[in-house]
Design a protein around this motif. Structure first.
Motif, PDB file in Angstrom:
ATOM      1  N   ALA A  90       1.340   1.096  18.200  1.00  0.00           N
ATOM      2  CA  ALA A  90       0.990   0.513  17.758  1.00  0.00           C
ATOM      3  C   ALA A  90       0.455   0.451  16.156  1.00  0.00           C
ATOM      4  O   ALA A  90       0.523  -0.232  15.511  1.00  0.00           O
ATOM      5  N   LEU A  91      -0.977   1.645  16.704  1.00  0.00           N
ATOM      6  CA  LEU A  91      -1.278   2.295  15.495  1.00  0.00           C
ATOM      7  C   LEU A  91      -0.907   2.475  14.408  1.00  0.00           C
ATOM      8  O   LEU A  91      -0.687   2.927  12.804  1.00  0.00           O
ATOM      9  N   LEU A  92       0.353   3.727  15.124  1.00  0.00           N
ATOM     10  CA  LEU A  92       1.858   4.770  14.068  1.00  0.00           C
ATOM     11  C   LEU A  92       2.001   3.224  12.801  1.00  0.00           C
ATOM     12  O   LEU A  92       2.317   3.538  12.470  1.00  0.00           O
ATOM     13  N   LEU A  93       2.411   2.216  14.035  1.00  0.00           N
ATOM     14  CA  LEU A  93       3.790   1.390  13.098  1.00  0.00           C
ATOM     15  C   LEU A  93       2.218   0.624  12.062  1.00  0.00           C
ATOM     16  O   LEU A  93       2.994   0.680  10.738  1.00  0.00           O
ATOM     17  N   GLU A  94       1.540   0.184  12.832  1.00  0.00           N
ATOM     18  CA  GLU A  94       0.216  -0.505  11.363  1.00  0.00           C
ATOM     19  C   GLU A  94      -0.043   0.812  10.473  1.00  0.00           C
ATOM     20  O   GLU A  94       0.564   0.853   8.807  1.00  0.00           O
ATOM     21  N   GLY A  95       0.119   1.952  10.024  1.00  0.00           N
ATOM     22  CA  GLY A  95      -0.450   2.645   9.690  1.00  0.00           C
ATOM     23  C   GLY A  95       1.402   2.870   8.487  1.00  0.00           C
ATOM     24  O   GLY A  95       1.298   3.082   7.259  1.00  0.00           O
ATOM     25  N   ILE A  96       2.232   2.930   9.155  1.00  0.00           N
ATOM     26  CA  ILE A  96       3.504   3.267   8.556  1.00  0.00           C
ATOM     27  C   ILE A  96       3.639   1.376   7.713  1.00  0.00           C
ATOM     28  O   ILE A  96       4.219   1.865   6.175  1.00  0.00           O
ATOM     29  N   VAL A  97       3.748   0.130   8.228  1.00  0.00           N
ATOM     30  CA  VAL A  97       3.731  -0.408   7.270  1.00  0.00           C
ATOM     31  C   VAL A  97       2.233  -0.532   6.138  1.00  0.00           C
ATOM     32  O   VAL A  97       2.604  -0.809   4.733  1.00  0.00           O
ATOM     33  N   LEU A  98       1.568  -0.035   6.310  1.00  0.00           N
ATOM     34  CA  LEU A  98       0.772   0.192   5.102  1.00  0.00           C
ATOM     35  C   LEU A  98       0.484   0.166   4.330  1.00  0.00           C
ATOM     36  O   LEU A  98       0.498   0.378   3.036  1.00  0.00           O
ATOM     37  N   ARG A  99       0.940   2.378   4.491  1.00  0.00           N
ATOM     38  CA  ARG A  99       1.912   2.645   3.825  1.00  0.00           C
ATOM     39  C   ARG A  99       2.327   2.680   2.480  1.00  0.00           C
ATOM     40  O   ARG A  99       2.591   2.564   1.731  1.00  0.00           O
ATOM     41  N   LEU A 100       3.360   2.058   3.734  1.00  0.00           N
ATOM     42  CA  LEU A 100       4.891   1.312   1.965  1.00  0.00           C
ATOM     43  C   LEU A 100       4.947   0.320   1.701  1.00  0.00           C
ATOM     44  O   LEU A 100       5.084  -0.286   0.557  1.00  0.00           O
ATOM     45  N   GLN A 101       3.344  -0.403   1.975  1.00  0.00           N
ATOM     46  CA  GLN A 101       3.193  -1.716   1.568  1.00  0.00           C
ATOM     47  C   GLN A 101       2.221  -0.864   0.219  1.00  0.00           C
ATOM     48  O   GLN A 101       2.230  -1.543  -1.257  1.00  0.00           O
ATOM     49  N   ALA A 102       1.748   0.178  -0.040  1.00  0.00           N
ATOM     50  CA  ALA A 102       1.295   0.502  -1.403  1.00  0.00           C
ATOM     51  C   ALA A 102       1.977   1.245  -2.177  1.00  0.00           C
ATOM     52  O   ALA A 102       1.795   0.915  -3.036  1.00  0.00           O
ATOM     53  N   GLY A 103       3.305   1.853  -1.350  1.00  0.00           N
ATOM     54  CA  GLY A 103       4.369   2.583  -1.841  1.00  0.00           C
ATOM     55  C   GLY A 103       5.087   1.195  -2.944  1.00  0.00           C
ATOM     56  O   GLY A 103       5.178   1.159  -3.880  1.00  0.00           O
ATOM     57  N   LEU A 104       4.676   0.184  -2.511  1.00  0.00           N
ATOM     58  CA  LEU A 104       5.578  -0.686  -2.670  1.00  0.00           C
ATOM     59  C   LEU A 104       4.516  -1.437  -4.131  1.00  0.00           C
ATOM     60  O   LEU A 104       5.008  -1.680  -5.242  1.00  0.00           O
TER      61      LEU A 104
END
Length: 175
Positions: free
Chosen positions: A144-158
């Motif tokens: 869950a923590l890894l997936l949250e990190g992935i989501v946050l990085r993708l949102q920042a990229g967007l």
């Protein structure tokens, strides 16, 4: 120095290493101050061995010795086209992506806004996948923590891609 960046900078016009370094420094601003000139020449040598560029001797100016001028081969041009079409992320090498936009615009190889748009579509696809995976698993799992990190990085990229699009749209409107 990534080979595709050097190839893309050569797509505009044949150049010698010093000219390439100057254009890269200009494109990167303060980030390019640490650009190692020797690395550009090493990269050019590798590209020549790989058959992606050719080198010809050009007469030096004044008291300067002859210089090697590098030019893309057909294989080098094809590699630039393939590189511009890549949408890899979140290997966020923002410098590489920035140079991709500049090289595409300067050499008229592609539309920077279209490149941003293709990248955005890829990030949105990955974001949807990551959000689905996060919703499917328990909140207290290790993943869950890894997936949250992935989501946050993708949102920042967007968000950064939105800034890129605004900047390139402004440039286009001022032309």
């Amino acid at each position: 120095m990534q080979q595709e960046v050097v190839l893309a900078m050569l797509a505009k016009e044949p150049s010698h290493g010093y000219e390439l370094r100057a254009r890269l420094k200009q494109a990167l601003g303060p980030v390019g101050e640490d650009l190692n000139a020797g690395q550009i020449y090493v990269t050019l040598g590798r590209l020549e061995k790989a058959g992606l560029v050719t080198a010809a001797s050009a007469p030096g100016v004044s008291d300067r010795p002859d210089r090697k001028v590098y030019e893309l081969t057909a294989a080098g041009q094809q590699r630039v086209v393939e590189w511009l079409a890549e949408t890899g992320w979140p290997k966020p090498d923002l410098t590489e992506f920035h140079l991709k936009l500049i090289a595409a615009a300067q050499a008229r190889l592609g539309d920077p806004i279209a490149i941003v748009d293709a990248q955005r579509r890829e990030l949105l696809r990955r974001l949807r996948d990551a959000q689905r995976a996060a919703l499917a698993g328990p909140d207290d799992s290790d993943a869950a923590l890894l997936l949250e990190g992935i989501v946050l990085r993708l949102q920042a990229g967007l968000r950064w891609l939105e800034a890129c699009e605004r900047a390139w749209t402004t440039r286009r409107n001022q032309s």
